[in-house]
Design a protein around this motif. Structure first.
Motif, PDB file in Angstrom:
ATOM      1  N   LEU A 157       0.827  -1.210   0.000  1.00  0.00           N
ATOM      2  CA  LEU A 157       0.000   0.000   0.000  1.00  0.00           C
ATOM      3  C   LEU A 157       0.862   1.261   0.000  1.00  0.00           C
ATOM      4  O   LEU A 157       0.552   2.239  -0.682  1.00  0.00           O
ATOM      5  N   LYS A 189       2.170   1.721  -3.518  1.00  0.00           N
ATOM      6  CA  LYS A 189       1.143   2.073  -4.494  1.00  0.00           C
ATOM      7  C   LYS A 189       0.636   3.497  -4.300  1.00  0.00           C
ATOM      8  O   LYS A 189       0.447   4.239  -5.275  1.00  0.00           O
ATOM      9  N   TYR A 190       0.416   3.889  -3.046  1.00  0.00           N
ATOM     10  CA  TYR A 190      -0.198   5.192  -2.787  1.00  0.00           C
ATOM     11  C   TYR A 190       0.819   6.271  -2.416  1.00  0.00           C
ATOM     12  O   TYR A 190       0.436   7.377  -2.044  1.00  0.00           O
ATOM     13  N   ILE A 241       1.273   3.706   7.431  1.00  0.00           N
ATOM     14  CA  ILE A 241       0.411   2.698   6.809  1.00  0.00           C
ATOM     15  C   ILE A 241       0.424   1.419   7.640  1.00  0.00           C
ATOM     16  O   ILE A 241      -0.612   0.754   7.806  1.00  0.00           O
ATOM     17  N   HIS A 249      -9.095  -6.330   4.962  1.00  0.00           N
ATOM     18  CA  HIS A 249      -8.727  -5.797   3.648  1.00  0.00           C
ATOM     19  C   HIS A 249      -9.884  -5.022   3.013  1.00  0.00           C
ATOM     20  O   HIS A 249      -9.651  -4.155   2.165  1.00  0.00           O
ATOM     21  N   LEU A 280      -9.396  -1.561   4.588  1.00  0.00           N
ATOM     22  CA  LEU A 280      -8.272  -0.885   3.933  1.00  0.00           C
ATOM     23  C   LEU A 280      -8.629  -0.482   2.502  1.00  0.00           C
ATOM     24  O   LEU A 280      -8.216   0.588   2.035  1.00  0.00           O
ATOM     25  N   ALA A 315      -8.506   3.155   0.754  1.00  0.00           N
ATOM     26  CA  ALA A 315      -7.730   3.358  -0.471  1.00  0.00           C
ATOM     27  C   ALA A 315      -8.548   4.097  -1.521  1.00  0.00           C
ATOM     28  O   ALA A 315      -8.078   5.060  -2.136  1.00  0.00           O
ATOM     29  N   SER A 324      -7.148   7.537  -0.677  1.00  0.00           N
ATOM     30  CA  SER A 324      -5.765   7.186  -1.040  1.00  0.00           C
ATOM     31  C   SER A 324      -4.824   7.335   0.151  1.00  0.00           C
ATOM     32  O   SER A 324      -3.654   7.674   0.021  1.00  0.00           O
ATOM     33  N   GLU A 367      -9.853  -3.847  -5.043  1.00  0.00           N
ATOM     34  CA  GLU A 367      -8.703  -3.528  -4.188  1.00  0.00           C
ATOM     35  C   GLU A 367      -8.607  -4.513  -3.037  1.00  0.00           C
ATOM     36  O   GLU A 367      -7.506  -4.940  -2.658  1.00  0.00           O
ATOM     37  N   LEU A 385      -5.394  -6.979  -2.143  1.00  0.00           N
ATOM     38  CA  LEU A 385      -4.784  -7.059  -0.818  1.00  0.00           C
ATOM     39  C   LEU A 385      -4.789  -8.493  -0.291  1.00  0.00           C
ATOM     40  O   LEU A 385      -3.832  -8.917   0.381  1.00  0.00           O
ATOM     41  N   THR A 395       1.712  -2.764  -8.419  1.00  0.00           N
ATOM     42  CA  THR A 395       1.181  -1.559  -7.795  1.00  0.00           C
ATOM     43  C   THR A 395       0.769  -0.516  -8.829  1.00  0.00           C
ATOM     44  O   THR A 395       0.318   0.576  -8.457  1.00  0.00           O
TER      45      THR A 395
END
Length: 240
Positions: free
Chosen positions: A96, A99-100, A107, A126, A129, A133, A137, A223, A227, A238
């Protein structure tokens, strides 16, 4: 009556003289201590350093504030070292973060909290999360035009009551508090929709005014699936 006034006057004068004497003595003693201390600093700096260390330790043991020192605020930071959480959670946090484009330590704290909340809310960690996301984000200070705030974009004005036990509406910008309230809201909506995660997510997005908005639900569930794969040790890109 005159004798009483004289007695009181004498008593007050004696007390004042005593206070003055003590004050002068105290100042003299303080001056002596300073002189001795300065002498020690010049001739025995090692003793001065030891004394300083002892004084600091004494004050800290008694939790006395040292106003001239910066406060240690590390304990208030929402951050956790990856090595301090289970490997599956660490893998999810690292993915994560990459990716973000956010730091892995905060995180990691959010991932750990998501797993803890999962046990009490019965929502998949997940899923929690994934909602964060898609909603923010992982930026805790985001606000939508409609007034949704924080990591899970909770409508603070609508759910102000849920923030009361955390200190009020401003707690919406505390990452962990926003998560807890967001999870409580999502759990409530899923229950309202007879246990349907998809319908609960739609209601979370916009209440009864949202009809047939499947794109949001698809993004969250996709998403969540990614995860799940990351936690299982599968290599997942990612890239968007």
């Amino acid at each position: 009556m005159h004798k009483l006034r004289v007695a009181i006057s004498t008593f007050v004068r004696d007390v004042a003289r005593g206070v003055l004497t003590l004050t002068h003595s105290g100042l003299a003693m303080l001056g002596l201590v300073l002189v001795v201390g300065l002498g020690g600093a010049v001739f025995r700096p090692d003793l001065l350093s030891q004394a300083e260390t002892s004084v600091y330790a004494f004050l800290r043991e008694r939790q006395l504030s040292l106003w001239w020192e910066p406060q240690n605020t590390a304990d208030r930071a929402t951050a956790t070292d990856l090595k301090d959480i289970p490997s599956r959670q660490a893998a999810v946090a690292a993915w994560l973060a990459k990716k973000y484009k956010v730091a892995p330590e905060p995180i990691a704290a959010l991932v750990s909290e998501a797993y803890a909340l999962s046990e009490t809310s019965r929502l998949k960690p997940h899923l929690i999360l994934a909602v964060m996301a898609i909603e923010s984000s992982f930026h805790p200070y985001v606000q939508s035009q409609a007034g949704a705030q924080g990591l899970m974009q909770v409508m603070t004005e609508i759910h102000a009551q849920k923030y009361q036990k955390y200190g009020g509406k401003l707690a919406a910008f505390d990452p962990l508090t926003n998560m807890r309230v967001g999870v409580a809201v999502l759990q409530e909506y899923i229950r309202l929709k007879s246990g349907s995660v998809e319908q609960g997510l739609l209601f979370y997005l916009g209440g009864d005014s949202i009809q047939g908005e499947t794109d949001y639900v698809a993004k969250v569930l996709a998403e969540q699936a990614r995860l799940d794969q990351v936690a299982a040790g599968i290599k997942v890109s990612t890239q968007p």
